[in-house]
Design a protein around this motif. Sequence first.
Motif, PDB file in Angstrom:
ATOM      1  N   GLN A  95      -0.556   1.305  -5.118  1.00 46.57           N
ATOM      2  CA  GLN A  95      -1.033   2.596  -5.608  1.00 46.57           C
ATOM      3  C   GLN A  95       0.152   3.540  -5.652  1.00 46.57           C
ATOM      4  O   GLN A  95       0.705   3.908  -4.621  1.00 46.57           O
ATOM      5  CB  GLN A  95      -2.128   3.164  -4.703  1.00 46.57           C
ATOM      6  CG  GLN A  95      -2.643   4.516  -5.161  1.00 46.57           C
ATOM      7  CD  GLN A  95      -3.752   5.049  -4.288  1.00 46.57           C
ATOM      8  OE1 GLN A  95      -4.903   4.621  -4.403  1.00 46.57           O
ATOM      9  NE2 GLN A  95      -3.430   5.990  -3.415  1.00 46.57           N
ATOM     10  N   LYS A 136      -1.577  12.503   3.947  1.00 44.92           N
ATOM     11  CA  LYS A 136      -2.131  12.116   5.245  1.00 44.92           C
ATOM     12  C   LYS A 136      -1.410  12.880   6.350  1.00 44.92           C
ATOM     13  O   LYS A 136      -0.219  13.174   6.255  1.00 44.92           O
ATOM     14  CB  LYS A 136      -1.969  10.621   5.473  1.00 44.92           C
ATOM     15  CG  LYS A 136      -2.685   9.748   4.459  1.00 44.92           C
ATOM     16  CD  LYS A 136      -4.137   9.531   4.826  1.00 44.92           C
ATOM     17  CE  LYS A 136      -4.261   8.569   5.974  1.00 44.92           C
ATOM     18  NZ  LYS A 136      -5.649   8.193   6.243  1.00 44.92           N
ATOM     19  N   ASP A 146       0.824  -1.186   0.000  1.00 42.47           N
ATOM     20  CA  ASP A 146       0.000   0.000   0.000  1.00 42.47           C
ATOM     21  C   ASP A 146       0.864   1.243   0.000  1.00 42.47           C
ATOM     22  O   ASP A 146       1.966   1.254   0.525  1.00 42.47           O
ATOM     23  CB  ASP A 146      -0.892   0.029   1.250  1.00 42.47           C
ATOM     24  CG  ASP A 146      -2.201  -0.705   1.029  1.00 42.47           C
ATOM     25  OD1 ASP A 146      -2.519  -0.970  -0.128  1.00 42.47           O
ATOM     26  OD2 ASP A 146      -2.874  -1.011   2.022  1.00 42.47           O
ATOM     27  N   TYR A 191       0.258   3.925   1.633  1.00 43.59           N
ATOM     28  CA  TYR A 191       0.280   4.524   2.961  1.00 43.59           C
ATOM     29  C   TYR A 191      -0.239   3.487   3.936  1.00 43.59           C
ATOM     30  O   TYR A 191      -1.195   2.784   3.667  1.00 43.59           O
ATOM     31  CB  TYR A 191      -0.604   5.774   3.000  1.00 43.59           C
ATOM     32  CG  TYR A 191      -0.637   6.410   4.370  1.00 43.59           C
ATOM     33  CD1 TYR A 191       0.360   7.305   4.735  1.00 43.59           C
ATOM     34  CD2 TYR A 191      -1.620   6.076   5.291  1.00 43.59           C
ATOM     35  CE1 TYR A 191       0.356   7.881   5.987  1.00 43.59           C
ATOM     36  CE2 TYR A 191      -1.619   6.641   6.549  1.00 43.59           C
ATOM     37  CZ  TYR A 191      -0.640   7.552   6.897  1.00 43.59           C
ATOM     38  OH  TYR A 191      -0.638   8.104   8.138  1.00 43.59           O
ATOM     39  N   LYS A 215     -11.365   3.308  -6.303  1.00 43.76           N
ATOM     40  CA  LYS A 215     -11.364   4.631  -5.681  1.00 43.76           C
ATOM     41  C   LYS A 215      -9.946   4.950  -5.227  1.00 43.76           C
ATOM     42  O   LYS A 215      -9.322   4.168  -4.523  1.00 43.76           O
ATOM     43  CB  LYS A 215     -12.324   4.680  -4.497  1.00 43.76           C
ATOM     44  CG  LYS A 215     -12.412   6.059  -3.833  1.00 43.76           C
ATOM     45  CD  LYS A 215     -13.462   6.077  -2.751  1.00 43.76           C
ATOM     46  CE  LYS A 215     -13.487   7.409  -2.015  1.00 43.76           C
ATOM     47  NZ  LYS A 215     -13.749   8.550  -2.909  1.00 43.76           N
ATOM     48  N   LYS A 216      -9.451   6.089  -5.649  1.00 44.78           N
ATOM     49  CA  LYS A 216      -8.099   6.497  -5.262  1.00 44.78           C
ATOM     50  C   LYS A 216      -8.038   6.718  -3.759  1.00 44.78           C
ATOM     51  O   LYS A 216      -8.862   7.427  -3.182  1.00 44.78           O
ATOM     52  CB  LYS A 216      -7.685   7.767  -6.000  1.00 44.78           C
ATOM     53  CG  LYS A 216      -6.323   8.327  -5.595  1.00 44.78           C
ATOM     54  CD  LYS A 216      -5.889   9.454  -6.495  1.00 44.78           C
ATOM     55  CE  LYS A 216      -6.775  10.661  -6.401  1.00 44.78           C
ATOM     56  NZ  LYS A 216      -6.668  11.384  -5.120  1.00 44.78           N
ATOM     57  N   LYS A 217      -7.048   6.121  -3.115  1.00 47.13           N
ATOM     58  CA  LYS A 217      -6.843   6.293  -1.681  1.00 47.13           C
ATOM     59  C   LYS A 217      -5.852   7.426  -1.444  1.00 47.13           C
ATOM     60  O   LYS A 217      -5.080   7.792  -2.331  1.00 47.13           O
ATOM     61  CB  LYS A 217      -6.319   4.993  -1.068  1.00 47.13           C
ATOM     62  CG  LYS A 217      -7.275   3.819  -1.221  1.00 47.13           C
ATOM     63  CD  LYS A 217      -6.660   2.539  -0.656  1.00 47.13           C
ATOM     64  CE  LYS A 217      -7.590   1.355  -0.860  1.00 47.13           C
ATOM     65  NZ  LYS A 217      -6.999   0.088  -0.359  1.00 47.13           N
ATOM     66  N   PRO A 218      -5.836   7.980  -0.244  1.00 45.89           N
ATOM     67  CA  PRO A 218      -4.865   9.043   0.045  1.00 45.89           C
ATOM     68  C   PRO A 218      -3.435   8.518  -0.067  1.00 45.89           C
ATOM     69  O   PRO A 218      -3.143   7.382   0.319  1.00 45.89           O
ATOM     70  CB  PRO A 218      -5.192   9.439   1.492  1.00 45.89           C
ATOM     71  CG  PRO A 218      -6.581   8.954   1.727  1.00 45.89           C
ATOM     72  CD  PRO A 218      -6.732   7.715   0.898  1.00 45.89           C
ATOM     73  N   ASN A 224     -10.659   8.837  -9.647  1.00 47.19           N
ATOM     74  CA  ASN A 224     -11.467   7.711  -9.185  1.00 47.19           C
ATOM     75  C   ASN A 224     -12.089   7.062 -10.415  1.00 47.19           C
ATOM     76  O   ASN A 224     -12.595   7.749 -11.307  1.00 47.19           O
ATOM     77  CB  ASN A 224     -12.576   8.186  -8.234  1.00 47.19           C
ATOM     78  CG  ASN A 224     -12.016   8.765  -6.960  1.00 47.19           C
ATOM     79  OD1 ASN A 224     -11.192   8.141  -6.287  1.00 47.19           O
ATOM     80  ND2 ASN A 224     -12.451   9.970  -6.612  1.00 47.19           N
TER      81      ASN A 224
END
Length: 683
Positions: A333, A664, A24, A26, A656-659, A648
């Motif tokens: 991502q 963050k 991931d 983040y 869906k694009k994550k932060p 997205n």
Amino acid sequence: MSLRWCLLVALIGAWSVTPGRAQDSYPSRAVKIIIPSAGGASRVISDKQGHYIEPVFSPDGANVVYNRICADNLRSSLWTQDLGLYVVPSKGGASKRIIDHGHEPEFGASSDRVFFNDREGDEAALKSVATTGADERVHLKSKWAQRFSLSPDQKWIAWEERFQVYTAPFIGTGKSIELGAKGSALPQVRMSKDAGEWMHWSQDSSKLYWTLGPQLYTRPLNASFTFVDGAPEKLPDAPSDGVKLGFSQPYYAPTGRTAFTNARIVSMKGNEVIENGTIVVNGNRIELIGPTAATTIPAGVRTIDASGKTIIPGMVDVHWHGQMGSDEIVPQQSATNYASLAFGVTTIHNPSSDNSEIFAASEMSKAGIIVAPRIYSTGSILYGATSGQTAPIDNLDDALGHLRRQQAIGAISVKSYMLPRREQRQQIIEAAAQTGMMVVPEGGSVFHQDMNMIVDGHTTIEHSIPQAVLYDDVHQLWKQSGVSHTPTLIVAYGGYFGEQYMYQRYNVWEDKRLLAYTPRRELDARSRRREMIPADEDNVVSIARNEKKLADLGVNVELGAHGQRDGIGDHWDMWLYAEGGASPMEALHFATINGAKALGMDRDIGSLEPGKLADLVVLDKNPLQDIHNSTSINMVMVNGRLFDTDMNEVGGKAVKKKPFFFTKEGGDVWSAGRAAAMAHTED
């Protein structure tokens, strides 16, 4: 230790232990996990978070040694203190740092000493240290080796040097021994025929394994050395074939149809512009395109009213550099890939990259596992300067060997770089003709070398010619050659770069789309304290004028933004063409169909036509009125997958694009601290 347990490094949401492993974006923290090799319940053995790679069991199974590493732009800098090699009980407990340097730890015959790869001065070295952290020793040194691998019985050493694999006995003499491809200190054998990497030993130390692309090669020691028990009177040649480990995977494509109606369509089919047009996409291909009034949309098709918008093909960046991974970790991502797509770049070609990371990312993108542009590359360059990465070429067979090894791992092209002799470069061109590959050389800002590369018939010339003005001799030569040009205006040779030109003219650090994919600490450092030069010293504009003249003569000129600035750099390159006199239509040609032609992919990408792949960009404003409108991006489609302005996915996998970690709180410490300070000042 019997093969009863498997060791994994687990990152949030993913497993990661082999090349091409995923993580991931983040927060990039990891734990070490042990799981039975036959399956079953796992257990965590680490006592703290960190970025962990290269875990290995001790021979007695009592301990695990691993490497704690730092971060980069793809992973957060959190949990990256106290780097080095650590040991932790395999039953769990407190981790202890053994040493603060080195990588790729491994054990020999005993469980109380760890061997590892490191540097000793300007040489590669195999070292060892007790698991207590005491008694560091240097066993082997090599000027050009890339990696050492010790056999489990501690009697043999293998190493990689200039893409080949070698083996010799390992002798513990109390002092370091120098090894190399032409060494004579110990009996040694080149194990590989064409090339090899990812060496590892059989558990009984009788065989060495390595890979080349999707094939696993094996060579027993008694087929390599006459003095090993069981060796035949005449040793066999190095294996030319291995066990094929590859498999087929369907290229991911969404299902169903999508229609864009009432749009201005700039198709790049010549200078065609359909003022009120419709595009119907079926899966990942364009099915229909034409005037809205004359185009029948099949029933049940998802329809998007694009009134007032302009649709152009996805941009093709022929000379893109950037990270696809780090330490063999390919993010699930990646901000780098999202940035390219967010700015409408749907195809990238990297002419110099890490082999394993970029081709792993390419395959993952094709399979729909990660969101990314179409990814192509030369992989590692064919380097002529003397180093551990030198590609020795003394004849056509050498050249063929290098091209075969790159093609085996997924390269569609090779980069001829700093090769000192012209016949070497010509041998690569002939090898490319035989293997069906492209050759994209770099003249290194040397005019005469660029010219002989044109004469010799390379596929492209990469980077600009360093002269401010090109005369008719160059024009006449180039237009008859059929050689394309990727001038990379953003790093224009001969003077001030296009990147600095743009920093001087725009407050780049205020671009909200760019900030969504770029850590502010990086963007601010490059753009806020900028160089300023007079307008009459704008080297890049002179280079752009040269490119306009070449294009007018029929030379295929394309776009290459060099990875200088996360997606927006491609638009800067296109705008710079306009600064040199290109019309908006011409600039769009350079950014789309010309790049597809340079890569030999214009039957599938680069223009909007029935049957072609569905790579397109929906703009809010018309770039034909002002080329700077190219960044007014509303939606992007790549391979039929549609993404909105925030990246997205709309339909399909609906990803869906994550932060990203730097967006963050606490994920980018510098940015967070600066934001807090600014808020306090405003109050």
